[in-house]
Design a protein around this motif. Structure first.
Motif, short mmCIF file in Angstrom:
data_model
loop_
_atom_site.label_atom_id
_atom_site.label_comp_id
_atom_site.label_asym_id
_atom_site.label_seq_id
_atom_site.Cartn_x
_atom_site.Cartn_y
_atom_site.Cartn_z
N VAL A 1 0.80 5.35 0.19
CA VAL A 1 0.01 6.53 0.52
C VAL A 1 0.85 7.75 0.19
CG1 VAL A 1 -1.19 7.77 2.35
CG2 VAL A 1 -1.17 5.27 2.36
N CYS B 1 -8.95 10.84 -1.06
CA CYS B 1 -9.26 9.43 -0.78
C CYS B 1 -9.25 8.56 -2.03
CB CYS B 1 -10.60 9.29 -0.06
SG CYS B 1 -10.62 10.16 1.52
N TYR B 2 -8.55 9.00 -3.06
CA TYR B 2 -8.38 8.23 -4.29
C TYR B 2 -7.64 6.95 -3.99
CZ TYR B 2 -6.07 6.96 -8.68
OH TYR B 2 -5.59 6.28 -9.77
N TYR B 3 -8.03 5.87 -4.63
CA TYR B 3 -7.24 4.65 -4.54
C TYR B 3 -7.32 3.92 -5.88
CZ TYR B 3 -11.18 1.41 -4.27
OH TYR B 3 -12.28 0.68 -4.56
N GLU B 4 -6.32 3.13 -6.10
CA GLU B 4 -6.26 2.34 -7.33
C GLU B 4 -5.40 1.12 -7.06
OE1 GLU B 4 -4.92 2.90 -12.00
OE2 GLU B 4 -4.57 4.52 -10.58
N GLU B 5 -5.79 0.01 -7.61
CA GLU B 5 -4.97 -1.19 -7.52
C GLU B 5 -4.26 -1.37 -8.84
OE1 GLU B 5 -6.79 -4.77 -5.98
OE2 GLU B 5 -8.28 -3.54 -4.91
N LEU C 1 0.86 -1.18 0.00
CA LEU C 1 0.00 0.00 0.00
C LEU C 1 0.90 1.23 0.00
CD1 LEU C 1 -2.77 1.43 0.37
CD2 LEU C 1 -2.36 1.27 2.84
#
Length: 75
Positions: free
Chosen positions: A38, A68-72, A36
């Motif tokens: 950040v 709060c953007y997230y990407e896998e 992860l």
């Protein structure tokens, strides 16, 4: 000019160098593990470009990074 360090802003080429070195470290120390990351939007943009191998001659600002953007991303 994204390669300027006027007003104490880190030049974009320095961000890419720092992010590239970070990703090399992650690949070496955490090979085949989930990690992860950040970070602030500029760093996220650079990491995305490096991982996805996008055309760096295009705008680096086109990625719309929201809070709060997230990407896998699998590499």
């Amino acid at each position: 000019n994204l390669n300027s360090n006027e007003l104490g802003v880190e030049p974009v080429q320095d961000i890419f160098k720092r992010c590239s070195e970070f990703l090399d470290y992650i690949k070496e120390k955490h090979n085949n593990e989930s990690v992860l990351i950040v970070a602030h939007a500029a760093t996220i943009r650079a990491i995305r470009h490096l991982l996805l191998k996008t055309d760096l001659s295009k705008s680096l600002l086109h990625d719309d990074i929201k809070n709060c953007y997230y990407e896998e991303i699998e590499v």
